[in-house]
Design an enzyme around this catalytic site. Structure first.
Site, mmCIF file in Angstrom:
data_model
loop_
_atom_site.group_PDB
_atom_site.id
_atom_site.type_symbol
_atom_site.label_atom_id
_atom_site.label_comp_id
_atom_site.label_asym_id
_atom_site.label_seq_id
_atom_site.Cartn_x
_atom_site.Cartn_y
_atom_site.Cartn_z
ATOM 1 N N TYR A 31 0.820 -1.219 0.000
ATOM 2 C CA TYR A 31 0.000 0.000 0.000
ATOM 3 C C TYR A 31 0.854 1.270 0.000
ATOM 4 O O TYR A 31 0.458 2.271 -0.595
ATOM 5 C CB TYR A 31 -1.007 -0.023 1.166
ATOM 6 C CG TYR A 31 -2.135 -0.972 0.856
ATOM 7 C CD1 TYR A 31 -3.133 -0.615 -0.050
ATOM 8 C CD2 TYR A 31 -2.158 -2.251 1.396
ATOM 9 C CE1 TYR A 31 -4.135 -1.491 -0.389
ATOM 10 C CE2 TYR A 31 -3.175 -3.144 1.062
ATOM 11 C CZ TYR A 31 -4.158 -2.755 0.162
ATOM 12 O OH TYR A 31 -5.145 -3.628 -0.189
ATOM 13 N N GLN A 91 -14.907 2.287 -6.701
ATOM 14 C CA GLN A 91 -14.154 1.237 -5.994
ATOM 15 C C GLN A 91 -12.692 1.647 -5.893
ATOM 16 O O GLN A 91 -11.907 0.988 -5.235
ATOM 17 C CB GLN A 91 -14.245 -0.081 -6.765
ATOM 18 C CG GLN A 91 -15.652 -0.613 -6.905
ATOM 19 C CD GLN A 91 -15.701 -1.737 -7.924
ATOM 20 O OE1 GLN A 91 -15.507 -2.893 -7.602
ATOM 21 N NE2 GLN A 91 -15.950 -1.402 -9.174
ATOM 22 N N ASN A 92 -12.354 2.743 -6.558
ATOM 23 C CA ASN A 92 -10.949 3.159 -6.586
ATOM 24 C C ASN A 92 -10.564 3.861 -5.296
ATOM 25 O O ASN A 92 -11.345 4.638 -4.746
ATOM 26 C CB ASN A 92 -10.696 4.083 -7.781
ATOM 27 C CG ASN A 92 -10.931 3.375 -9.098
ATOM 28 O OD1 ASN A 92 -10.985 2.145 -9.134
ATOM 29 N ND2 ASN A 92 -11.085 4.128 -10.175
ATOM 30 N N CYS A 131 -7.706 4.070 18.128
ATOM 31 C CA CYS A 131 -8.736 5.063 18.498
ATOM 32 C C CYS A 131 -9.836 5.198 17.443
ATOM 33 O O CYS A 131 -10.773 5.969 17.627
ATOM 34 C CB CYS A 131 -8.090 6.424 18.774
ATOM 35 S SG CYS A 131 -7.469 7.257 17.294
ATOM 36 N N GLY A 177 -15.271 0.809 -16.324
ATOM 37 C CA GLY A 177 -13.908 0.356 -16.016
ATOM 38 C C GLY A 177 -13.801 -0.599 -14.848
ATOM 39 O O GLY A 177 -12.866 -0.511 -14.062
ATOM 40 N N ARG A 237 1.678 1.909 -3.595
ATOM 41 C CA ARG A 237 0.533 2.410 -4.370
ATOM 42 C C ARG A 237 0.171 3.829 -3.943
ATOM 43 O O ARG A 237 -0.189 4.665 -4.763
ATOM 44 C CB ARG A 237 -0.654 1.449 -4.261
ATOM 45 C CG ARG A 237 -0.352 0.130 -4.980
ATOM 46 C CD ARG A 237 -1.562 -0.746 -5.166
ATOM 47 N NE ARG A 237 -2.467 -0.256 -6.208
ATOM 48 C CZ ARG A 237 -2.695 -0.863 -7.374
ATOM 49 N NH1 ARG A 237 -2.079 -1.973 -7.676
ATOM 50 N NH2 ARG A 237 -3.546 -0.362 -8.230
ATOM 51 N N LEU A 263 -13.322 -1.407 -21.334
ATOM 52 C CA LEU A 263 -12.415 -1.740 -22.441
ATOM 53 C C LEU A 263 -12.894 -2.974 -23.191
ATOM 54 O O LEU A 263 -12.779 -3.081 -24.409
ATOM 55 C CB LEU A 263 -11.006 -1.976 -21.866
ATOM 56 C CG LEU A 263 -9.869 -2.118 -22.852
ATOM 57 C CD1 LEU A 263 -9.726 -0.872 -23.709
ATOM 58 C CD2 LEU A 263 -8.562 -2.396 -22.110
ATOM 59 N N CYS A 296 -0.233 7.590 15.448
ATOM 60 C CA CYS A 296 -1.502 8.195 15.033
ATOM 61 C C CYS A 296 -1.502 9.656 15.458
ATOM 62 O O CYS A 296 -1.205 9.959 16.613
ATOM 63 C CB CYS A 296 -2.645 7.436 15.696
ATOM 64 S SG CYS A 296 -4.236 8.280 15.595
ATOM 65 N N HIS A 337 -14.532 1.514 -1.292
ATOM 66 C CA HIS A 337 -13.412 0.682 -0.840
ATOM 67 C C HIS A 337 -12.350 1.489 -0.095
ATOM 68 O O HIS A 337 -11.209 1.039 0.029
ATOM 69 C CB HIS A 337 -12.778 -0.057 -2.041
ATOM 70 C CG HIS A 337 -13.642 -1.160 -2.581
ATOM 71 N ND1 HIS A 337 -13.419 -1.776 -3.794
ATOM 72 C CD2 HIS A 337 -14.744 -1.769 -2.061
ATOM 73 C CE1 HIS A 337 -14.350 -2.707 -4.002
ATOM 74 N NE2 HIS A 337 -15.158 -2.715 -2.965
HETATM 75 P P1 OAD Z 1 -10.098 -4.898 -12.191
HETATM 76 O O1 OAD Z 1 -8.633 -4.855 -12.355
HETATM 77 O O2 OAD Z 1 -10.704 -6.163 -11.688
HETATM 78 O O3 OAD Z 1 -10.811 -4.585 -13.571
HETATM 79 C C1 OAD Z 1 -10.465 -3.473 -14.336
HETATM 80 C C2 OAD Z 1 -11.375 -3.432 -15.547
HETATM 81 O O4 OAD Z 1 -11.048 -2.260 -16.267
HETATM 82 C C3 OAD Z 1 -11.218 -4.619 -16.500
HETATM 83 O O5 OAD Z 1 -12.508 -5.098 -16.885
HETATM 84 C C4 OAD Z 1 -10.503 -4.006 -17.716
HETATM 85 O O6 OAD Z 1 -10.910 -4.590 -18.945
HETATM 86 C C5 OAD Z 1 -10.953 -2.568 -17.648
HETATM 87 N N1 OAD Z 1 -10.001 -1.624 -18.240
HETATM 88 C C6 OAD Z 1 -8.647 -1.697 -18.279
HETATM 89 N N2 OAD Z 1 -8.133 -0.640 -18.900
HETATM 90 C C7 OAD Z 1 -9.189 0.144 -19.275
HETATM 91 C C8 OAD Z 1 -9.322 1.392 -19.969
HETATM 92 N N3 OAD Z 1 -8.263 2.058 -20.409
HETATM 93 N N4 OAD Z 1 -10.568 1.879 -20.172
HETATM 94 C C9 OAD Z 1 -11.661 1.215 -19.737
HETATM 95 N N5 OAD Z 1 -11.603 0.035 -19.090
HETATM 96 C C10 OAD Z 1 -10.383 -0.484 -18.850
HETATM 97 O O7 OAD Z 1 -10.514 -3.648 -11.275
HETATM 98 P P2 OAD Z 1 -11.859 -3.388 -10.465
HETATM 99 O O8 OAD Z 1 -13.031 -3.978 -11.165
HETATM 100 O O9 OAD Z 1 -11.877 -1.959 -10.104
HETATM 101 O O10 OAD Z 1 -10.872 -4.011 -4.205
HETATM 102 O O11 OAD Z 1 -11.572 -4.230 -9.146
HETATM 103 C C11 OAD Z 1 -12.526 -4.249 -8.139
HETATM 104 C C12 OAD Z 1 -11.865 -4.367 -6.799
HETATM 105 O O12 OAD Z 1 -10.997 -5.497 -6.778
HETATM 106 C C13 OAD Z 1 -10.943 -3.228 -6.439
HETATM 107 O O13 OAD Z 1 -11.618 -2.100 -5.927
HETATM 108 C C14 OAD Z 1 -10.088 -3.835 -5.385
HETATM 109 C C15 OAD Z 1 -9.786 -5.143 -6.051
HETATM 110 O O14 OAD Z 1 -9.447 -6.169 -5.251
HETATM 111 C C16 OAD Z 1 -10.316 -3.844 -3.001
HETATM 112 O O15 OAD Z 1 -9.155 -3.491 -2.852
HETATM 113 C C17 OAD Z 1 -11.257 -4.110 -1.879
#
Ligand code: OAD
Length: 234
Positions: free
Chosen positions: A56, A91-92, A120, A175, A59, A202, A136, A109
């Site tokens: 983390y 979710q980002n 705390c 996305g 990132r 995509l 903290c 998320h």
């Molecule tokens: P993923 O990595 O699972 O999926 C990303 C999606 O974005 C895929 O379907 C790709 O095809 C698409 N993609 C990639 N590049 C793109 C672009 N330039 N334009 C449009 N689409 C594009 O990511 P999330 O679905 O966000 O959770 O993942 C969901 C959750 O899983 C995250 O929030 C995280 C992870 O584990 C936690 O950390 C709790």
């Protein structure tokens, strides 16, 4: 399509991909030979906190060097100009929607730029590393963890999200792979509650069959085009 007034937009890692932030599942989804699911759990943190904090910290550092792209800017414009209700459920854990200027944003998320004190229970803005176990700012305990929802933990804002889905005329998923629940289930909730549904991604997501309409292409192209179209019809 019927008259649209209330919109719920779900965003995922694909929206930030063209800003240079790695998605989770493209390219194998491995980090130092670990599956993301194995790094992002309370059990992983208990077992190997250094590994999880390092993941983390990297990132958190990376997102601060990235900039919002045309998709974030288009959604911020929609937020500013849309006269009906609108909620961007993301979710980002990056802050690119906000840096583009959007304000109706819910981070289901959590957020990289927050640290959560397990002593705390206070969340503090945080831009630096957590690996060195800083105190903290609120209570002084060295008990900070990323304010990110891990697998097995309850996402934030579910009541607000469901209230928005109940009122939504249109649900748009942008996305996201449709691999992680409960977000992956919102399209079915929205349909059941009477909303039209649209996927912008995509490629076809795992849940693509649930959407009334899907448009596939890079977010920086399909999102601005859709926002232009929607605002022109407002
Ligand atoms: P993923 O990595 O699972 O999926 C990303 C999606 O974005 C895929 O379907 C790709 O095809 C698409 N993609 C990639 N590049 C793109 C672009 N330039 N334009 C449009 N689409 C594009 O990511 P999330 O679905 O966000 O959770 O993942 C969901 C959750 O899983 C995250 O929030 C995280 C992870 O584990 C936690 O950390 C709790």
């Amino acid at each position: 399509m019927n008259q649209i007034r209330n919109i719920v937009i779900l965003t995922g890692a694909g929206v930030s991909a063209e800003s240079g932030i790695d998605t989770f599942r493209d390219g194998g989804g491995l980090w130092e030979k670990h599956r993301v699911e194995d790094v992002a759990t309370p059990e992983a943190f208990a077992r190997d906190p250094e590994l999880v904090l390092r993941f983390y910290d990297m990132r958190r550092e990376a997102i601060q060097t990235r900039q919002p792209n045309a998709a974030h800017h288009a959604l911020a414009r929609l937020d500013a100009e849309w006269r009906g209700e609108l909620l961007i459920v993301t979710q980002n854990v990056d802050d690119l929607h906000e840096r583009a200027g959007a304000s109706r944003v819910l981070h289901m998320h959590g957020e990289h730029l927050n640290a959560w004190c397990t002593a705390c229970d206070v969340r503090s803005p945080w831009t630096g590393p957590l690996l060195d176990r800083p105190p903290c700012p609120e209570c002084g305990e060295a008990a900070l963890r990323p304010d990110v929802v891990w697998f097995g933990e309850m996402p934030y804002g579910m009541e607000e999200i469901f209230a928005a889905l109940r009122d939504a005329d249109l649900f748009v998923s942008i996305g996201t792979s449709g691999a992680v629940y409960p977000a992956a289930g919102f399209v079915r909730n929205a349909r059941d509650l009477g909303a039209a549904t649209l996927e912008l991604n995509l490629e076809p997501s795992q849940g693509t069959g649930w959407f009334d309409e899907a448009r596939h292409g890079p977010a920086t192209e399909v999102v601005p085009a859709w926002v232009d179209e929607l605002l022109a019809r407002q």
